[in-house]
Scaffold this active site. Structure first.
Site, short mmCIF file in Angstrom:
data_model
loop_
_atom_site.label_atom_id
_atom_site.label_comp_id
_atom_site.label_asym_id
_atom_site.label_seq_id
_atom_site.Cartn_x
_atom_site.Cartn_y
_atom_site.Cartn_z
N LYS A 14 0.98 -1.35 0.13
CA LYS A 14 -0.12 0.01 0.02
C LYS A 14 0.98 1.23 0.06
O LYS A 14 1.58 1.59 0.86
CB LYS A 14 -0.94 -0.19 1.15
CG LYS A 14 -1.89 1.26 1.37
CD LYS A 14 -2.91 1.24 2.44
CE LYS A 14 -3.82 2.09 2.52
NZ LYS A 14 -4.68 2.18 3.70
N LYS A 56 -2.43 -1.37 -3.77
CA LYS A 56 -2.96 -0.38 -3.83
C LYS A 56 -2.25 0.93 -3.89
O LYS A 56 -1.18 1.00 -2.98
CB LYS A 56 -3.74 -0.54 -2.47
CG LYS A 56 -4.91 0.63 -2.13
CD LYS A 56 -5.57 0.84 -0.95
CE LYS A 56 -6.56 2.11 -0.72
NZ LYS A 56 -7.29 2.00 0.78
N SER A 81 -10.13 5.91 -4.93
CA SER A 81 -10.82 7.09 -5.16
C SER A 81 -10.57 8.06 -6.36
O SER A 81 -11.33 8.68 -7.00
CB SER A 81 -11.10 7.83 -4.05
OG SER A 81 -10.03 7.94 -3.39
#
Length: 326
Positions: A197, A249, A275
């Site tokens: 991440k 991610k 997003s």
């Protein structure tokens, strides 16, 4: 022999040929819908930065989940937005807190039809917005945070989550959570490690969705965008600690990392189309710059082509419905 001897275009001549020879096909069951549920809402609250995405009430959350299941979506990842926050994120493991209440509601409503997933992190619940508790110097205390994660895991499993998404990027989080669950006989709960991440600018709109109170940044625990090989180290550690699934991610800016990870491990590899990726496509489409539907499908196909066995995306229900209807 007439030139050229090989003619790949033959397989692109008609829609039927293109479909038959396609090397990747999107499927509804390989999509996961992230959802936000906010404590105290009386009606869904739209996101300005993410058109089409809302903060849900408990009622609208169930409606959205049932719509996703009807479209064939494989799972739902739940994020909670509490009314009150404190330094240690007390609401995160409160059985009556917004997230654990939502998990119980969803497990009852759709738990037999799709995978109900819980975000296991403190950032939505702390008043400082970090993914862990802070020490006296204001730094995230890794090991003290692990204790909170273990408590969260037990609460989320009890509430009905069958998969826990470990998104905090704390060292040792997968092993600690696995041990805590196994100690109480919950070896059935699946662990999704957000193993790679990155500290990304593409998370911006998400912070509106969870009403982030972040002070500073998360670069001391999330990965540097320039580090590719480090992702494999993080992934291997999580697999060794008991991760059933690993995550990369964001998705599109890190397709190289996703491909590396998929080639390196023998557990499922997922990706999160975050997003900012969603917001860019929606904004460009609203301005008439791109074909929205084609861009959505192409972006998801690229993530799958790079090695993702499932993708978290805010378009999950819409895309699943498109695919189901052909």
């Amino acid at each position: 022999m007439p030139f050229p001897a090989e003619r790949p275009r033959r397989l692109r001549a008609t829609p039927a040929l293109r479909s038959l020879s396609a090397q990747e096909h999107l499927a509804p069951q390989r999509l996961v819908l992230p959802v936000f549920v906010k404590e105290g809402l009386r009606e869904p609250s739209p996101m300005q930065s993410m058109p089409g995405v809302v903060q849900h009430t408990m009622t609208s959350l169930v409606d959205a989940a049932q719509e996703a299941v009807a479209a064939g979506v494989g799972g739902i990842m739940v994020f909670g937005v509490p009314a009150v926050r404190d330094a240690r994120g007390s609401g995160a493991d409160d059985p009556e807190g917004v997230l654990n209440t939502a998990l119980r509601v969803l497990d009852e409503a759709v738990g037999s039809d799709c995978v109900v997933m819980a975000d296991l992190c403190l950032d939505e619940f702390t008043d400082h917005g970090h993914c862990g508790v802070l020490d006296d110097a204001g730094r995230v205390d890794n090991d003290a945070t692990l204790e909170r994660y273990a408590s969260m895991a037990l609460a989320q499993a009890e509430a009905g989550a069958s998969l826990l998404g470990l998104s905090g990027m704390m060292d040792g989080q997968t092993g600690v959570v696995r041990s805590a669950l196994d100690a109480v006989g919950r070896s059935d709960v699946v662990l999704l490690a957000y193993a790679a991440k990155y500290a990304s600018a593409f998370y911006g709109p998400f912070r509106e969705a969870v009403e982030s109170t972040l002070q500073g940044d998360r670069r001391a625990y999330q990965m540097d965008p320039g580090n590719r090989r480090e992702a494999l180290r993080e992934v291997r550690l999580d697999v060794a600690e008991g991760a059933d699934v690993v995550m990369v991610k964001p998705a599109l800016p890190y397709l190289d990392v996703l491909s590396d990870v998929a080639a390196a491990v023998d557990v499922p590899v997922w990706a999160y189309q975050v997003s900012g990726e969603y917001a860019m496509v929606e904004a460009a489409a609203a301005a008439g710059m791109i074909d929205r539907q084609r861009a959505i499908l192409e972006s998801l196909t690229s993530v799958q082509r790079a090695g993702a066995t499932a993708t978290l995306t805010y378009w999950a229900t819409e895309v699943a419905d498109l695919l189901r209807r052909g």
